[in-house]
Design an enzyme around this catalytic site. Structure first.
Site, PDB file in Angstrom:
ATOM      1  N   HIS A 213       0.809  -1.232   0.000  1.00 12.24           N
ATOM      2  CA  HIS A 213       0.000   0.000   0.000  1.00 12.24           C
ATOM      3  C   HIS A 213       0.839   1.278   0.000  1.00 12.24           C
ATOM      4  CE1 HIS A 213       0.923  -0.461   4.290  1.00 12.24           C
ATOM      5  NE2 HIS A 213       0.782   0.856   4.364  1.00 12.24           N
ATOM      6  N   ARG A 214       2.165   1.150   0.009  1.00 16.84           N
ATOM      7  CA  ARG A 214       3.013   2.356   0.057  1.00 16.84           C
ATOM      8  C   ARG A 214       2.846   3.165  -1.215  1.00 16.84           C
ATOM      9  NH1 ARG A 214       4.426   3.033   5.037  1.00 16.84           N
ATOM     10  NH2 ARG A 214       4.774   1.009   5.947  1.00 16.84           N
TER      11      ARG A 214
END
Ligand code: UD1
Length: 377
Positions: A213-214
């Site tokens: 999710h970065r």
């Protein structure tokens, strides 16, 4: 110790986002057991979906927050600014002796900054971690929070070195271990692994678990398309299902970029609560992630982990653990995962990751941080 009411020292704990909840739970528990502290819990509302917040309170046995600022999502400046504006009157009213912040999310830095401006002392749990990569918002949050904190509770030796190098006083630095592992040790026996795997149609040690999710991996269309293609190829090459409990940030990017077709080639599911995710991690043949905490949890579980990032702020998971960084092009990911799948599982315990970190924090807090004779007594 009996409740002596107003004379007790007071601590306000601040949480906001998913990775905070499993860290604050053992600290509140251990401080509560000392009987010496009046504790309150403030939730900024950075995460508000049940999957990212509410379910964690249930799983971890956390009390309902005394205050919820309801800040929600937004641009970083807007989100951080709103937190500060809404938190300030709460700090004025509650008037804690200390605030305790955990980790590296926007809620952590907003709370620290608001508190120091009011002359309230700040304790940072999980201090000193550094990736050296200032393009990550979490790195900025770590640096600022540590520079404002009066007490620095550190998880691994690199954190102590980083804080010394940056000029923190020796008395401020407390190497206590990892509170997230306290939670894992407490709750590992309570997961219902067989039921979770059955519900999801998975077999023990026969799937690859993914969380990404970065911003660096999911905010750029080309990069996200390459990541999803690579994950589909991992499944094809290994013959194992790839299970991806997808963070809302990633889901919205997949929709925005129209990548649903590629995403359908892997098993995308909703984000899971703490206990179910712990069960899934424990049963995985390997984990592919860009999370910070998962690098640490897989170390203790002994599950081979591949971290899709050019750096880590948690080097002990690489030197003593089961974690490897993957920095190559996405086409090389299936081969790197194959290497991870060939590694024998081995549970590792970096120094002081023994399930007692929160007890050490409570002991230091009561004996060193709190006023010896609280006002009003
Ligand atoms: C935050 C943390 C990150 C942590 C992650 C774990 C910062 C800078 N980042 O990133 O370190 O690893 O949490 O989850 O604090 N959203 C929802 N529901 C929610 C919350 C968010 O749908 O309950 C969506 C929104 O579309 C939002 C996006 O997720 O725009 C990002 O949320 P935000 O809290 O800004 O950061 P995270 O990416 O979750």
């Amino acid at each position: 110790m009996p409740d002596t009411g107003a004379s007790r020292a007071s601590v306000l704990h601040v949480v906001g986002a998913r990775p905070n909840f499993m860290k604050v739970a053992p600290v509140m528990g251990a401080l509560g057991r000392t009987g010496a502290v009046d504790q309150k819990l403030l939730h900024t509302g950075q995460h508000y979906d049940p999957e990212l917040s509410g379910h964690f309170f249930d799983d971890l046995g956390l009390p309902e927050p005394d205050v919820n600022l309801g800040v929600g999502s937004g641009r970083h400046a807007e989100q951080t600014g709103k937190m500060m504006i809404r938190m300030d009157p709460v700090l004025e009213e509650v008037g804690p002796d200390w605030i305790f912040v955990v980790g590296d999310v926007n809620s952590t830095v907003a709370a620290s900054l608001t508190a120091v401006k009011r002359g309230i002392r700040v304790a940072h749990v999980e201090a000193g971690l550094r990736s050296g990569d200032r393009s990550m918002p979490e790195e900025i949050n770590r640096i600022v929070t540590d520079s404002l904190s009066d007490a620095l509770f550190v998880t691994e030796p690199s954190g102590v070195e980083n804080l010394r190098r940056e000029g923190a006083d020796e008395e401020q630095i407390h190497f206590v271990g990892n509170v997230m592992i306290d939670t894992l040790d407490r709750l590992r026996g309570r997961t219902e692994k067989e039921a979770v795997l059955e519900r999801m149609g998975l077999e023990d040690r026969s799937y690859v678990l993914v969380t990404l999710h970065r911003p660096g991996n999911v905010d750029d269309e080309e990069q996200l398309a390459a990541v999803l293609e690579a994950l589909a190829a991992v499944s094809q090459r290994s013959g194992l299902p790839v299970v991806f409990p997808m963070h809302p940030r990633t889901t919205s990017r997949v929709e925005e970029f129209g990548l649903d077709d590629i995403a359908r080639r892997i098993a995308v599911v909703d984000p899971l609560g703490y206990l179910d995710f712990l069960a899934l991690m424990d049963g995985a043949a390997a984990v592919v992630t860009d999370s910070g905490g998962i690098q640490e949890e897989t170390t203790v579980l002994g599950v081979p982990c591949l971290t899709v990032r050019p750096n880590t702020e948690r080097p002990v998971t690489v030197s003593e653990g089961t974690n490897r960084l993957y920095t190559g092009p996405m086409e090389g990911l299936p081969e790197a995962v194959s290497e991870r799948l060939s590694v024998t599982r081995q549970e590792k315990r970096p120094k002081l990751w023994d399930g007692r970190a929160a007890e050490r924090i409570a002991e230091i807090t009561v004996n060193q941080l709190l006023p010896a004779s609280p006002t009003g007594s």
